[in-house]
Design an enzyme around this catalytic site. Structure first.
Site, PDB file in Angstrom:
ATOM      1  N   ARG A  14      -8.942  -0.160   4.208  1.00 29.13           N
ATOM      2  CA  ARG A  14      -8.096   0.994   3.661  1.00 29.13           C
ATOM      3  C   ARG A  14      -6.432   0.786   3.313  1.00 29.13           C
ATOM      4  NH1 ARG A  14      -6.307   4.757   7.583  1.00 29.13           N
ATOM      5  NH2 ARG A  14      -5.336   5.717   5.937  1.00 29.13           N
ATOM      6  N   ASP A  71       4.487   1.053  11.842  1.00 28.30           N
ATOM      7  CA  ASP A  71       3.945  -0.158  11.683  1.00 28.30           C
ATOM      8  C   ASP A  71       2.813  -1.617  11.821  1.00 28.30           C
ATOM      9  OD1 ASP A  71       2.375   2.291  10.913  1.00 28.30           O
ATOM     10  OD2 ASP A  71       3.325   1.377   8.405  1.00 28.30           O
ATOM     11  N   CYS A 130      -5.895   7.770   8.897  1.00 19.53           N
ATOM     12  CA  CYS A 130      -5.237   7.795  10.674  1.00 19.53           C
ATOM     13  C   CYS A 130      -5.038   8.586  11.699  1.00 19.53           C
ATOM     14  CB  CYS A 130      -4.298   6.186  10.855  1.00 19.53           C
ATOM     15  SG  CYS A 130      -4.151   4.751   9.859  1.00 19.53           S
ATOM     16  N   ARG A 155       0.480  15.019  13.393  1.00 20.26           N
ATOM     17  CA  ARG A 155       0.596  14.313  12.050  1.00 20.26           C
ATOM     18  C   ARG A 155       0.998  16.192  11.193  1.00 20.26           C
ATOM     19  NH1 ARG A 155      -1.439   9.049  10.322  1.00 20.26           N
ATOM     20  NH2 ARG A 155       0.422   8.624   9.037  1.00 20.26           N
ATOM     21  N   LYS A 161       0.756  -1.068  -0.143  1.00 20.87           N
ATOM     22  CA  LYS A 161       0.088  -0.317  -0.571  1.00 20.87           C
ATOM     23  C   LYS A 161       1.029   1.228  -0.083  1.00 20.87           C
ATOM     24  CE  LYS A 161      -1.684   1.718   4.425  1.00 20.87           C
ATOM     25  NZ  LYS A 161      -1.508   3.133   4.247  1.00 20.87           N
ATOM     26  N   ASN A 162       2.098   1.028   0.698  1.00 19.01           N
ATOM     27  CA  ASN A 162       3.194   2.270   1.268  1.00 19.01           C
ATOM     28  C   ASN A 162       3.843   2.571  -0.304  1.00 19.01           C
ATOM     29  OD1 ASN A 162       1.265   2.831   2.941  1.00 19.01           O
ATOM     30  ND2 ASN A 162       2.732   2.629   4.776  1.00 19.01           N
TER      31      ASN A 162
HETATM   32  C1  UD1 Z   1       3.756   6.818   6.663  1.00 21.62           C
HETATM   33  C2  UD1 Z   1       3.132   5.702   6.376  1.00 21.62           C
HETATM   34  C3  UD1 Z   1       2.789   5.127   7.447  1.00 21.62           C
HETATM   35  C4  UD1 Z   1       3.556   5.335   8.492  1.00 21.62           C
HETATM   36  C5  UD1 Z   1       4.533   5.949   8.438  1.00 21.62           C
HETATM   37  C6  UD1 Z   1       5.731   5.942   9.115  1.00 21.62           C
HETATM   38  C7  UD1 Z   1       2.347   6.068   3.955  1.00 21.62           C
HETATM   39  C8  UD1 Z   1       1.242   5.901   2.929  1.00 21.62           C
HETATM   40  N1  UD1 Z   1       1.972   5.500   4.762  1.00 21.62           N
HETATM   41  O1  UD1 Z   1       3.434   8.229   6.684  1.00 21.62           O
HETATM   42  O2  UD1 Z   1       2.307   4.428   7.061  1.00 21.62           O
HETATM   43  O3  UD1 Z   1       3.174   4.557   9.713  1.00 21.62           O
HETATM   44  O4  UD1 Z   1       4.876   6.806   7.233  1.00 21.62           O
HETATM   45  O5  UD1 Z   1       6.809   4.979   8.834  1.00 21.62           O
HETATM   46  O6  UD1 Z   1       3.604   5.505   3.032  1.00 21.62           O
HETATM   47  N2  UD1 Z   1       6.022  14.397  10.601  1.00 21.62           N
HETATM   48  C9  UD1 Z   1       6.379  16.171  10.510  1.00 21.62           C
HETATM   49  N3  UD1 Z   1       6.316  16.756   9.811  1.00 21.62           N
HETATM   50  C10 UD1 Z   1       6.050  16.826   9.043  1.00 21.62           C
HETATM   51  C11 UD1 Z   1       5.563  15.073   8.277  1.00 21.62           C
HETATM   52  C12 UD1 Z   1       6.205  14.567   9.153  1.00 21.62           C
HETATM   53  O7  UD1 Z   1       6.482  16.274  11.905  1.00 21.62           O
HETATM   54  O8  UD1 Z   1       6.115  17.070   7.788  1.00 21.62           O
HETATM   55  C13 UD1 Z   1       6.050  13.674  11.734  1.00 21.62           C
HETATM   56  C14 UD1 Z   1       4.969  13.032  11.873  1.00 21.62           C
HETATM   57  O9  UD1 Z   1       4.279  13.539  12.680  1.00 21.62           O
HETATM   58  C15 UD1 Z   1       4.809  11.672  12.521  1.00 21.62           C
HETATM   59  C16 UD1 Z   1       6.657  11.582  11.711  1.00 21.62           C
HETATM   60  O10 UD1 Z   1       7.113  12.353  11.561  1.00 21.62           O
HETATM   61  O11 UD1 Z   1       5.886  11.796  13.894  1.00 21.62           O
HETATM   62  C17 UD1 Z   1       6.790  10.655  10.623  1.00 21.62           C
HETATM   63  O12 UD1 Z   1       5.591  10.658   9.920  1.00 21.62           O
HETATM   64  P1  UD1 Z   1       6.267  10.142   8.193  1.00 21.62           P
HETATM   65  O13 UD1 Z   1       7.404   9.762   8.111  1.00 21.62           O
HETATM   66  O14 UD1 Z   1       5.584  11.408   7.559  1.00 21.62           O
HETATM   67  O15 UD1 Z   1       4.612   9.685   8.747  1.00 21.62           O
HETATM   68  P2  UD1 Z   1       3.135   9.345   7.021  1.00 21.62           P
HETATM   69  O16 UD1 Z   1       4.684   9.413   5.847  1.00 21.62           O
HETATM   70  O17 UD1 Z   1       2.943   9.858   6.931  1.00 21.62           O
END
Ligand code: UD1
Length: 420
Positions: free
Chosen positions: A397, A305, A117, A122, A22-23
Site C-alpha cells: 500500500r 510513521d 491501517c 482514528r 504517498k501521503n
Molecule cells: C496521516 C497520514 C498517516 C500518518 C498520520 C499522522 C496520510 C494519507 N496518512 O493520517 O500516514 O500516520 O497522518 O502523521 O496522509 N484524529 C481525531 N479526529 C479526526 C482526525 C484525526 O481525533 O477527525 C486523531 C487520530 O485519531 C490520530 C491523530 O488525530 O490520533 C492524527 O491523525 P491524522 O493526523 O488525522 O492522521 P491521518 O490524516 O489519518
C-alpha cells in the site's frame, strides 16, 4: 499468498532513489477533483493506495490516464456521482479525502466510513467539524456519512489536534467556498504544503500552509496544472534506518533533507555518521549503536510513521531505548511481531521500552500495518536465519518496489508465493 523473505544481509551499501510521497500523492489526487481542466502529475508512486484512489476518482466521473512511469493525466471536468463505493472506501482510509473536493464541486457527498491501517480508533470528528463550519449539514448513520450544502461559506475552524487529514479535507472544501476560511492549529506537515502549492497552481488562494494558521480565500472555479509530487520522507527515513541498522553506507537520493530533521537527529544520537546534502543524505552506520529515546509528534516533531522502523533499530542499540507514541492510540502492534524474533521489548500504554543489543532470530511474522511491515524487513536484515513477513499487502500500500530498492543496496530479500 505472497510473502517477503529476508535473509541476514551484512552491511547495506550503495545509492537508492526515493519515490514520490504517498501521503502527498493521495490528497493531491483527491484534490484533482476540484480542477476543471487537464491536470498532469509527475512522481506519483506506483502503489496499491494510489491505484485505489484513482479508482475512486473514476467512479465519480473523472478520467485518469497513465502516461508513463509515475505520470498521470486527470480530467475531472465532468463529475457525475457524489457517492463513493463501500468496496473502495473500506480498502483505504485516505479515500475519505474526496469528501472535501466533492463538497466543493457538487455540494454533496455520501461515503461509507474509511478503512486502512488498523492503528487506533482514528475518528473523523475534526473533518466533520470543519465541514460544518463551512455551512455543511452532516448526517452520520452506522457506517455511512452524508454531507450536503446549498452553498459553501468560508468559516473559522480551530482543530483540537493538528490532524493531517482534517486539515487537507477542510482546505479542499474551502477553496471553492464563498469568502475566507481560517484553519487554526492546522497540521504543518510537508504534505500539506505540497497540497497547498498544487491547489494554488489550480487557481486557489491559499496562504500560511506549513504554519499552524492556514487562510483560504474561496474562488469560483479552479483550472488545471502540472505538478511534481514531493519525495517520500518516510520511505527515505526507512532506507536511512536500513543503512544504520546494518552498519552500512547508504546514499539516499531525491530527498528534501529539511523534511528529515528529526530522523537525521536521532540517527546522529545513535552514533551514525550523517552527511546532509540538499537532495540526498548519506548514512554510515557504526559497529556499536547508542541507545536513543524518541517521542512521536505532529510535524516538525518525530513522525509516528517512523516509530516502528526506529523500534527495529533500537533492538540493535547497546542499552535501553524508549519510544513514546503520542499521535496514535494503538500503534505498537509490530512489537508482538518483533518479540517473535526475540526482541526484548515491553509496552506500558503509549511507552515502549526496548532493551537492545541482543541478536534477533528470523521468524514467521506478519505486517500488522504498513510501517510495521517495513520494521520487520529491517529487523530481518540483521536477524539470524530467515524472516518471512506475511500480510504484505499492507507494505504494498505504501512502499514502491520495496524489494528492488533494498536489493539494490545488497539486501537478501525476495517476494515468494506460499500456499495459504
Ligand atoms: C496521516 C497520514 C498517516 C500518518 C498520520 C499522522 C496520510 C494519507 N496518512 O493520517 O500516514 O500516520 O497522518 O502523521 O496522509 N484524529 C481525531 N479526529 C479526526 C482526525 C484525526 O481525533 O477527525 C486523531 C487520530 O485519531 C490520530 C491523530 O488525530 O490520533 C492524527 O491523525 P491524522 O493526523 O488525522 O492522521 P491521518 O490524516 O489519518
Amino acid at each position: 499468498m505472497e510473502k517477503i523473505q529476508v535473509m541476514p544481509s551484512g552491511p547495506l551499501k550503495g545509492r537508492v532513489r526515493v519515490s514520490g510521497a504517498k501521503n502527498a500523492a493521495l490528497p493531491i489526487l483527491a484534490a484533482s477533483l476540484l480542477g476543471t481542466e487537464d491536470i498532469y502529475l509527475e512522481e506519483v508512486p506506483e502503489l496499491k493506495d494510489v491505484e485505489i484512489i484513482c479508482q475512486v476518482l473514476e467512479s465519480l466521473g473523472a478520467q485518469v490516464e497513465k502516461l508513463g512511469p509515475g505520470q498521470l493525466k486527470i480530467n475531472a471536468a465532468k463529475l457525475n456521482n457524489y457517492k463513493t463505493k463501500y468496496e473502495l472506501m473500506s480498502k483505504m482510509r485516505a479515500s475519505f479525502l474526496v469528501m472535501g473536493p466533492l463538497l466543493g464541486r457538487m455540494g454533496r457527498t455520501e461515503n461509507s466510513l474509511p478503512g486502512g491501517c488498523n492503528i487506533g480508533s482514528r475518528p473523523i470528528d475534526l473533518h466533520l467539524k470543519g465541514f460544518r463550519a463551512l455551512g455543511v449539514t452532516v448526517e452520520e448513520d452506522i457506517g455511512n456519512i452524508e454531507a450536503y450544502t446549498d452553498k459553501l461559506r468560508g468559516g473559522k475552524i480551530y482543530l483540537d489536534f493538528p490532524s493531517v487529514g482534517a486539515t487537507e479535507n477542510i482546505m479542499m472544501a474551502a477553496v471553492l467556498a464563498e469568502g475566507e476560511t481560517i484553519i487554526d492549529n492546522a497540521a504543518m506537515e510537508p504534505e500539506i504544503v505540497d497540497l497547498a502549492s498544487f491547489l494554488s497552481k489550480l487557481g486557489a488562494r491559499v496562504s500560511g500552509a506549513g504554519t499552524s494558521t492556514i487562510r483560504i480565500r474561496g474562488v469560483e472555479k479552479l483550472g488545471g496544472t502540472r505538478h511534481t509530487i514531493i519525495p517520500d520522507r518516510i520511505e527515505a527515513g526507512t532506507l536511512m534506518v536500513a543503512g544504520a541498522i546494518t552498519g552500512g553506507d547508504v546514499l539516499v537520493e531525491n530527498i528534501i533533507s529539511s523534511h528529515m530533521k528529526p530522523v537525521i537527529a536521532k540517527l546522529g544520537e545513535a552514533g551514525c555518521i550523517i552527511d546532509e546534502m540538499d537532495d540526498a543524505v548519506r548514512v554510515r552506520g557504526v559497529k556499536s549503536l547508542k541507545p536513543i529515546d524518541i517521542k512521536t509528534l505532529p510535524y516538525p516533531g518525530f513522525p509516528t510513521d517512523m516509530q516502528a522502523q526506529f523500534i527495529a533499530l533500537m533492538t540493535q542499540c547497546q542499552g535501553t531505548s524508549t519510544a513514546l507514541e503520542t499521535v496514535f492510540e494503538n500503534r505498537f502492534m509490530h512489537v508482538d511481531e518483533l518479540k517473535k524474533m526475540k526482541a526484548d521489548i515491553s509496552v506500558d500504554k503509549r511507552l515502549a521500552m526496548i532493551i537492545g543489543g541482543k541478536k534477533l532470530k528470523g521468524a514467521k511474522v506478519k505486517a500488522t500495518d504498513l510501517r510495521a511491515g517495513a520494521a520487520l524487513i529491517l529487523a530481518g536484515l540483521v536477524a539470524d536465519g530467515v524472516t518471512e513477513v506475511g500480510d504484505i499487502y499492507h507494505i504494498d500500500r505504501g512502499y514502491e518496489h520495496i524489494e528492488d530498492k533494498f536489493r539494490s543496496l545488497g539486501a537478501k530479500i525476495r517476494r515468494i508465493e506460499v500456499e495459504e
